[in-house]
Design an enzyme around this catalytic site. Structure first.
Site, PDB file in Angstrom:
ATOM      1  N   LYS A   1     -25.738 -16.396  11.398  1.00 37.14           N
ATOM      2  CA  LYS A   1     -24.535 -15.953  10.815  1.00 37.14           C
ATOM      3  C   LYS A   1     -23.182 -16.112  11.533  1.00 37.14           C
ATOM      4  O   LYS A   1     -23.099 -17.121  12.440  1.00 37.14           O
ATOM      5  CB  LYS A   1     -24.763 -14.341  11.389  1.00 37.14           C
ATOM      6  CG  LYS A   1     -26.195 -13.714  10.603  1.00 37.14           C
ATOM      7  CD  LYS A   1     -26.056 -13.874   9.288  1.00 37.14           C
ATOM      8  CE  LYS A   1     -27.567 -13.310   8.663  1.00 37.14           C
ATOM      9  NZ  LYS A   1     -27.653 -13.742   7.485  1.00 37.14           N
TER      10      LYS A   1
ATOM     11  N   SER B   1     -28.407 -17.118   3.042  1.00 40.83           N
ATOM     12  CA  SER B   1     -27.570 -16.356   3.548  1.00 40.83           C
ATOM     13  C   SER B   1     -26.225 -17.240   3.922  1.00 40.83           C
ATOM     14  O   SER B   1     -25.084 -16.406   4.158  1.00 40.83           O
ATOM     15  CB  SER B   1     -28.032 -15.288   4.556  1.00 40.83           C
ATOM     16  OG  SER B   1     -28.106 -16.174   5.793  1.00 40.83           O
TER      17      SER B   1
END
Length: 180
Positions: free
Chosen positions: A49, A7
């Site tokens: 993230k 990710s």
């Protein structure tokens, strides 16, 4: 934290180790910064993230590009291949007070605020450090638990002797452990 997945590619690769430190106040959280977060209802799993939206921002994705308060945000770290796909366009969303909008750099392979919404500040558990620490962490993490199972292959009784405390030291605790 060891990255598990793609990710954050190409910035952070699968199995890369990233170092974080506790953010002592919210001013340490900034747009573009990489953070370690917990998601609601996902237990103790730590996600890595990038902060894109700050409280009060309006976030929109258009053809894989992020627009913040109507202005296109420059993200040179994003591989253009990751900008394609149905998840990379959305209507404007307002980031609530005390919340942050996070995205993975591999936009086609990231579970982030596009699907779970903006995260409350208390879900951010660390901000990326610029340098690798040259010490081991010694402290207490609250709200986490680790489970281990150990298979004992051979049990050998041994007695050790000759251990002494350094001058001026005080024995506060004693325990026995199996080491190898």
């Amino acid at each position: 934290v060891t990255m598990n997945g793609e990710s954050m590619a190409d910035t952070i690769q699968n199995e890369d180790t990233v170092y974080f430190r506790y953010a002592s106040d919210l001013s340490e959280i900034h747009r573009g910064g990489i953070v370690a977060v917990n998601y609601p209802d996902r237990g103790n799993i730590v996600f890595i993230k990038r902060i894109m939206g700050l409280p009060g921002d309006e976030i929109e994705l258009r053809d894989g590009y992020v627009y913040i308060n109507g202005e296109k945000y420059d993200e040179p770290y994003i591989n253009d291949e990751y900008r394609k796909g149905p998840l990379n366009s959305s209507s404007p969303r307002l980031v609530p007070d005390d919340h942050y909008f996070v995205l993975g750099d591999h936009r086609n392979n990231s579970n982030d605020s596009r699907s779970i919404g903006a995260l409350s500040a208390d879900m951010i558990i660390g901000v990326e450090t610029e340098k690798t620490p040259d010490y081991a962490y010694t402290g207490t993490l609250i709200g986490f638990s680790w489970f281990r199972s150990v298979t004992i292959q051979k049990c050998i009784e041994s007695a050790e002797s000759g251990w002494e405390l350094p001058s001026g030291a005080t024995l506060t605790d004693q325990k026995e452990e199996i080491h190898h």
